[in-house]
Write a protein that holds these residues in place. Structure first.
Motif, PDB file in Angstrom:
ATOM      1  N   GLN A   1       6.721   9.999 -12.095  1.00 12.66           N
ATOM      2  CA  GLN A   1       6.730  10.298 -12.992  1.00 12.66           C
ATOM      3  C   GLN A   1       4.948  10.239 -13.552  1.00 12.66           C
ATOM      4  OE1 GLN A   1       8.212  12.666 -15.035  1.00 12.66           O
ATOM      5  NE2 GLN A   1      10.430  11.510 -14.430  1.00 12.66           N
ATOM      6  N   GLU A   2       4.400   9.536 -13.776  1.00 10.86           N
ATOM      7  CA  GLU A   2       2.764   8.757 -12.976  1.00 10.86           C
ATOM      8  C   GLU A   2       1.900  10.426 -12.255  1.00 10.86           C
ATOM      9  OE1 GLU A   2       0.267   8.131 -15.949  1.00 10.86           O
ATOM     10  OE2 GLU A   2       1.542   6.655 -14.556  1.00 10.86           O
ATOM     11  N   LEU A   3       2.675  11.270 -11.594  1.00 12.25           N
ATOM     12  CA  LEU A   3       1.500  11.143 -10.283  1.00 12.25           C
ATOM     13  C   LEU A   3       2.199  12.898 -10.802  1.00 12.25           C
ATOM     14  CD1 LEU A   3       2.994  10.028  -6.661  1.00 12.25           C
ATOM     15  CD2 LEU A   3       0.049  10.563  -8.041  1.00 12.25           C
ATOM     16  N   VAL A   4       3.492  13.370 -11.188  1.00 13.10           N
ATOM     17  CA  VAL A   4       3.805  14.697 -11.716  1.00 13.10           C
ATOM     18  C   VAL A   4       3.011  14.923 -12.577  1.00 13.10           C
ATOM     19  CG1 VAL A   4       5.520  16.269 -12.086  1.00 13.10           C
ATOM     20  CG2 VAL A   4       5.892  14.798  -9.957  1.00 13.10           C
ATOM     21  N   ASN A   5       3.256  14.266 -13.809  1.00 15.72           N
ATOM     22  CA  ASN A   5       2.524  14.836 -15.042  1.00 15.72           C
ATOM     23  C   ASN A   5       1.142  14.472 -16.032  1.00 15.72           C
ATOM     24  OD1 ASN A   5       5.292  14.990 -15.745  1.00 15.72           O
ATOM     25  ND2 ASN A   5       5.737  12.888 -16.562  1.00 15.72           N
ATOM     26  N   ASN A   6       0.288  13.216 -14.703  1.00 12.30           N
ATOM     27  CA  ASN A   6      -0.591  12.875 -14.966  1.00 12.30           C
ATOM     28  C   ASN A   6      -1.930  12.827 -14.050  1.00 12.30           C
ATOM     29  OD1 ASN A   6       0.482  11.904 -17.524  1.00 12.30           O
ATOM     30  ND2 ASN A   6       0.450  10.382 -16.905  1.00 12.30           N
ATOM     31  N   GLY A   7      -1.365  13.041 -13.298  1.00  9.66           N
ATOM     32  CA  GLY A   7      -2.059  13.233 -11.721  1.00  9.66           C
ATOM     33  C   GLY A   7      -2.378  12.163 -11.174  1.00  9.66           C
ATOM     34  N   TYR A   8      -3.237  11.986 -10.109  1.00 14.02           N
ATOM     35  CA  TYR A   8      -4.042  10.370  -8.957  1.00 14.02           C
ATOM     36  C   TYR A   8      -4.802   9.830  -9.728  1.00 14.02           C
ATOM     37  CZ  TYR A   8      -5.183   7.910  -5.283  1.00 14.02           C
ATOM     38  OH  TYR A   8      -5.629   6.657  -4.329  1.00 14.02           O
ATOM     39  N   GLY A   9      -5.482  10.812 -10.480  1.00 18.72           N
ATOM     40  CA  GLY A   9      -6.411  10.155 -11.079  1.00 18.72           C
ATOM     41  C   GLY A   9      -6.172   8.807 -11.926  1.00 18.72           C
ATOM     42  N   ASP A  10      -5.310   9.075 -12.719  1.00 26.53           N
ATOM     43  CA  ASP A  10      -4.769   7.944 -14.069  1.00 26.53           C
ATOM     44  C   ASP A  10      -4.067   7.159 -13.239  1.00 26.53           C
ATOM     45  OD1 ASP A  10      -5.685   8.713 -16.007  1.00 26.53           O
ATOM     46  OD2 ASP A  10      -3.442   9.969 -16.515  1.00 26.53           O
ATOM     47  N   PHE A  11      -3.399   8.122 -11.994  1.00 18.42           N
ATOM     48  CA  PHE A  11      -1.646   7.514 -11.145  1.00 18.42           C
ATOM     49  C   PHE A  11      -2.714   5.715 -10.926  1.00 18.42           C
ATOM     50  CE2 PHE A  11      -1.094   6.716  -7.237  1.00 18.42           C
ATOM     51  CZ  PHE A  11      -0.314   5.785  -6.947  1.00 18.42           C
ATOM     52  N   SER A  12      -3.991   6.220  -9.753  1.00 21.59           N
ATOM     53  CA  SER A  12      -4.244   4.857  -9.456  1.00 21.59           C
ATOM     54  C   SER A  12      -5.786   4.270  -9.813  1.00 21.59           C
ATOM     55  CB  SER A  12      -5.371   5.560  -8.588  1.00 21.59           C
ATOM     56  OG  SER A  12      -6.422   6.563  -9.363  1.00 21.59           O
ATOM     57  N   ARG A  13      -5.531   4.454 -11.474  1.00 23.20           N
ATOM     58  CA  ARG A  13      -5.983   3.420 -12.233  1.00 23.20           C
ATOM     59  C   ARG A  13      -5.149   2.828 -12.719  1.00 23.20           C
ATOM     60  NH1 ARG A  13      -9.242   7.627 -10.883  1.00 23.20           N
ATOM     61  NH2 ARG A  13     -11.386   7.396 -11.881  1.00 23.20           N
TER      62      ARG A  13
ATOM     63  N   ARG B   1       0.823  -1.341   0.161  1.00 24.27           N
ATOM     64  CA  ARG B   1      -0.024  -0.185  -0.213  1.00 24.27           C
ATOM     65  C   ARG B   1       0.801   1.474   0.008  1.00 24.27           C
ATOM     66  NH1 ARG B   1      -3.915  -3.055   3.153  1.00 24.27           N
ATOM     67  NH2 ARG B   1      -6.197  -2.532   1.913  1.00 24.27           N
ATOM     68  N   ALA B   2       1.524   1.026  -0.106  1.00 26.00           N
ATOM     69  CA  ALA B   2       3.445   2.766   0.918  1.00 26.00           C
ATOM     70  C   ALA B   2       3.336   3.364  -1.042  1.00 26.00           C
ATOM     71  CB  ALA B   2       4.525   2.074   0.651  1.00 26.00           C
ATOM     72  N   SER B   3       2.925   2.634  -2.414  1.00 24.36           N
ATOM     73  CA  SER B   3       2.897   3.794  -3.538  1.00 24.36           C
ATOM     74  C   SER B   3       1.325   4.034  -3.499  1.00 24.36           C
ATOM     75  CB  SER B   3       2.738   2.950  -4.633  1.00 24.36           C
ATOM     76  OG  SER B   3       1.881   1.546  -4.371  1.00 24.36           O
ATOM     77  N   GLU B   4       0.430   3.676  -2.900  1.00 19.88           N
ATOM     78  CA  GLU B   4      -0.877   4.586  -2.889  1.00 19.88           C
ATOM     79  C   GLU B   4      -0.407   5.583  -1.204  1.00 19.88           C
ATOM     80  OE1 GLU B   4      -5.828   3.565  -1.326  1.00 19.88           O
ATOM     81  OE2 GLU B   4      -3.943   1.498  -1.381  1.00 19.88           O
ATOM     82  N   ARG B   5      -0.471   5.421  -0.642  1.00 19.53           N
ATOM     83  CA  ARG B   5       0.109   6.482   0.323  1.00 19.53           C
ATOM     84  C   ARG B   5       0.647   7.488  -0.262  1.00 19.53           C
ATOM     85  NH1 ARG B   5       1.142   2.137   4.610  1.00 19.53           N
ATOM     86  NH2 ARG B   5      -1.548   1.431   5.520  1.00 19.53           N
ATOM     87  N   LEU B   6       1.819   6.914  -0.597  1.00 19.16           N
ATOM     88  CA  LEU B   6       2.492   8.416  -1.332  1.00 19.16           C
ATOM     89  C   LEU B   6       1.630   9.320  -2.895  1.00 19.16           C
ATOM     90  CD1 LEU B   6       5.229   9.902  -1.806  1.00 19.16           C
ATOM     91  CD2 LEU B   6       6.383   8.054  -3.457  1.00 19.16           C
ATOM     92  N   GLY B   7       0.788   8.196  -2.953  1.00 24.21           N
ATOM     93  CA  GLY B   7      -0.095   9.138  -4.325  1.00 24.21           C
ATOM     94  C   GLY B   7      -0.832  10.145  -3.833  1.00 24.21           C
ATOM     95  N   GLN B   8      -1.273   9.547  -2.437  1.00 19.94           N
ATOM     96  CA  GLN B   8      -2.742  10.575  -1.464  1.00 19.94           C
ATOM     97  C   GLN B   8      -1.373  11.543  -0.841  1.00 19.94           C
ATOM     98  OE1 GLN B   8      -3.998   6.969   1.213  1.00 19.94           O
ATOM     99  NE2 GLN B   8      -5.843   6.712  -0.339  1.00 19.94           N
ATOM    100  N   LEU B   9      -0.578  10.885  -0.492  1.00 23.61           N
ATOM    101  CA  LEU B   9      -0.422  11.979   0.342  1.00 23.61           C
ATOM    102  C   LEU B   9       0.803  13.168  -0.618  1.00 23.61           C
ATOM    103  CD1 LEU B   9       0.915  13.135   3.053  1.00 23.61           C
ATOM    104  CD2 LEU B   9       3.441  11.473   2.296  1.00 23.61           C
ATOM    105  N   PHE B  10       1.222  12.823  -2.399  1.00 24.07           N
ATOM    106  CA  PHE B  10       1.330  13.612  -2.729  1.00 24.07           C
ATOM    107  C   PHE B  10       0.726  14.716  -3.974  1.00 24.07           C
ATOM    108  CE2 PHE B  10       1.648  14.944  -7.582  1.00 24.07           C
ATOM    109  CZ  PHE B  10       2.767  15.951  -7.577  1.00 24.07           C
TER     110      PHE B  10
END
Length: 744
Positions: free
Chosen positions: A615-627, A577-586
């Motif tokens: 790269q996914e978070l910074v360029n495309n945001g949480y929506g794309d990253f999470s899916r 779950r670490a990547s999910e939490r980082l995405g949420q935190l960012f």
């Protein structure tokens, strides 16, 4: 002789067992069924110490001889303390989370009720003006007295309400001596009609098309259960959606429950709601005293609370006419209780809404993968807010590659320059570092000795301001050593960066810009966090430095730069779950930037700028990253595409903890084999926890996983009776965590 009445009583003890007691028939009601759900005081254990329990059944017979049964000392309630619906929910939670019902019941009621106090209000102290024709010019020099009189001329107020306006008892006593005000005591009103007087007290902002669509979707179906996921980017106006839906619920005379993840969020939430609606609003969280918590609970139960705003435990409030549940920041890990009764407030809230046939709204800019998957699959209705209202624009995201750069307490030269640019324009800056203290490690420069906690597999954190070493896991503290424990050298240095060190560096680098540090160490005093927030919004501080306390839901209109100083640790964690939490935190931290008319910028410092997640978070945001991440979870058959339960065991002896879980594994495998579903149940372990030793105890874990939730529940229900009889279980401390959110 009248036959004694047998009552089965559940007590708050760590055993899945209930006990029979005898009730004197003279104290029993004519209808014995009304006893179920009543609290009683009973003798329990050696020395006949008294305990508070709850009657769960009135059996005709007991498995024990009548003469061996003890008598109930006191029947506390004349009728069930909780509604039948809430009692049923607690029974469900006891079975699903594998926790004794007596303890579930006790944790679901206010502390005073656990102690056997009556479920009734206390009289409150009120003040009102003595007469209408007061000459205010007589008080022109006594500003506090003038303020109090002005308030009381509008309406009588309780002493608690007056204190909120800064009116002291000394001021009231002075006015009383002048015979301008008088005091009286009365019980709070429990019959409140807010429907006929309901009005919005301030102008509403113009709604966007997305907001209007979300509001209509919910308000058109207020008579039925439906779970809505409101996925809205930070600053997109989720609260405005909540307020509009609430108006429709309140207009029907129904009550609403708003759950937020942090105590720090409740004051700003209640201010927003109070400014909008002239209805009774009450708070429910652990910072309230015991009487305040009881009174909120009673107002909800008796129907005189229109809105209850609270943290996790508020989900257990008993409502007279509940019409809506809203769970804000639904992704937040704090909704899961991590000890004792390990329930998840989000899941309990959804179950409650389903049982009571009312809508529930989950809101987040970064939905939990479980909620997101339910929305994508159609189990929840998915609502979107993709734009910020007005002229507010999404912040610009940038990565700074730290490789080879000279750092000052973790700050790169590029970040320092950016800070100066934003501060020079009169704006505020947030620096986020999720590491308290001055430095995470103290090291000997001669031999490499590290200051390690003797009771945990962890290093001591150095706190410079208080001059001590602190273990953030077992809370042990030690004075800072003058010399190395191994070689005797006095050449000791701290390494790594914590918020305390970063604060010191900022005051040296940018002394002209006031800095405030917000973390658990300097917000321990009651109201200190709220005072800091008020000072920030007043512009007293320009640089805001803190841990994730700063990331959650706060609105700082002058913040234009947000920087995450160090997040690389989350990129290489062994927790899936670490990547999910980082995405949420960012995303949540980034959401603090550019929330008003000013353009925002978000900077992330890293030694790994090429990492796919970043790269996914910074360029495309949480929506794309999470899916994208959800597809990876599905391929690995990890939650939410499977379900888990974790059995933990800890002991001073590592072998004892591991042996107990080995026997548990054998028991589970036998149950699965007998019931012919061993191919659908995966049992992994036992293995040591990621931090094997904490507070002197060795910790091991056994993981159960299946694509069918019901198989885990069924297995544990059968296995639990076996576990409790194991002699090995008496040598260790063990627990079951259904739907675990971490494996620390």
């Amino acid at each position: 002789m009248t036959k004694p009445i047998i009552c089965t009583v559940a007590l708050a003890i760590p055993l899945h067992k209930q006990f029979d007691y005898l009730l004197d028939p003279r104290h029993a009601p004519a209808d014995l069924s009304t006893l179920i759900g009543c609290r009683v005081e009973v003798p329990f254990g050696g020395g006949y110490r008294k305990q508070i329990g709850v009657i769960t059944a009135i059996p005709d017979e007991s498995s024990f001889a009548i003469e061996k049964l003890k008598g109930i000392t006191q029947l506390i309630d004349k009728e069930a303390l909780l509604s039948k619906q809430l009692q049923q929910l607690l029974h469900w939670a006891s079975i699903y989370y594998q926790h004794p019902f007596g303890d579930v019941f006790q944790q679901a009621i206010p502390t005073l009720l656990r102690k056997g106090k009556e479920a009734s209000f206390k009289t409150k102290e009120f003040w009102e003006v003595e007469r209408a024709d007061i000459d205010l010019t007589l008080l022109s020099r006594a500003k506090k007295q003038l303020q109090a009189i002005t308030l009381l001329q509008k309406s009588a107020l309780s002493y608690e309400q007056l204190k909120e306006f800064g009116v002291s008892r000394a001021t009231l006593n002075s006015l009383h001596e002048k015979k301008l005000v008088k005091r009286y005591d009365q019980l709070p009103k429990t019959e409140v009609d807010w429907v006929s007087t309901l009005q919005e007290q301030q102008e509403k902002p113009t709604l966007s098309t997305e907001q209007a669509l979300a509001i209509t979707s919910v308000t058109q179906q207020l008579d039925t259960f439906k779970c809505y996921l409101l996925e809205g980017i930070t600053g997109s106006g989720k609260t405005e959606v909540y307020l509009n839906i609430l108006k429709a619920v309140l207009a029907r005379g129904m009550q609403a429950l708003i759950i937020v993840p942090e105590i720090g969020l409740t004051p700003q939430t209640i201010k927003r709601f109070q400014a909008r609606f002239n209805v009774p609003i009450y708070l429910k969280h652990s910072a309230l005293n015991e009487q305040q918590q009881l009174e909120t609970w009673l107002h909800a139960q008796q129907g005189s609370a229109a809105i209850v705003i609270g943290t996790r435990s508020a989900i257990f409030s008993d409502f007279k006419n509940l019409g809506l549940i809203i769970l804000d920041e639904e992704h937040d890990a704090s909704f899961k209780q991590q000890d004792s009764f390990r329930y998840h407030a989000r899941d309990f809230a959804i179950k409650r809404a389903s049982q009571q046939n009312i809508p529930i709204l989950l809101g987040s800019a970064t939905p939990a993968f479980e909620s997101l998957n339910n929305a994508i699959s159609g189990r929840y209705q998915h609502l979107f807010l993709t734009h910020r209202p007005g002229n507010a624009k999404p912040p610009k995201n940038d990565l700074i590659n730290l490789t080879g750069l000279p750092l000052k307490s973790g700050l790169s030269p590029q970040l320092i320059d950016l800070m100066k640019q934003h501060l020079a324009k009169g704006n505020q800056v947030i620096l986020f570092l999720n590491r308290r203290g001055y430095a995470p490690v103290l090291i000997c420069h001669e031999c490499g000795w590290l200051a390690k906690c003797e009771r945990c597999d962890a290093f001591f954190t150095y706190h410079k301001s208080a001059n001590y070493l602190h273990c953030h896991h077992c809370m042990a503290t030690h004075p800072v050593p003058q010399q190395c424990h191994d070689c005797g050298s006095t050449n000791l240095h701290s390494t790594g960066v914590g918020t305390e060190q970063l604060e010191e560096t900022l005051k040296q680098l940018l002394p002209e810009y006031p800095t405030i540090r917000i973390d658990r160490d300097n917000t321990r005093k009651k109201e200190s966090f709220n005072e800091y927030l008020n000072d920030i919004n007043a512009g007293k501080y320009k640089i805001l430095l803190g841990t994730q306390m700063l990331a959650k839901g706060h609105h700082f209109p002058d913040v234009t730069l947000v920087a995450l100083v160090d997040v690389d640790g989350a990129l290489f964690s062994n927790d899936f779950r670490a990547s999910e939490r980082l995405g949420q935190l960012f995303t949540q931290v980034a959401g603090r930037a550019g929330r008003a008319e000013k353009k925002g910028q978000v900077v992330l410092q890293t030694f790994h700028p090429e990492h796919a997640l970043l790269q996914e978070l910074v360029n495309n945001g949480y929506g794309d990253f999470s899916r994208t991440a959800l597809k990876e979870r599905e391929m690995a058959q990890l939650p939410p595409f499977s379900y888990q339960a974790l059995i933990r065991a800890e002991s001073l002896n590592a072998t004892q903890a591991e042996n107990f879980l080995t026997i548990c594994k054998q028991t589970i495998n036998q149950i699965a084999e007998v019931n012919k579903y061993s191919d659908r149940l995966l049992v992994l372990g036992p293995i040591a926890a990621s931090m094997e030793r904490r507070a002197g105890k060795y910790r091991f874990q056994l993981l159960i996983q299946s694509e069918q939730r019901v198989l885990i529940t069924k297995t544990l229900n059968i296995a639990l009776t076996h576990f409790e009889k194991l002699p090995e279980g008496r040598k260790v401390r063990w627990s079951i965590d259904v739907d675990p959110v971490d494996f620390i």
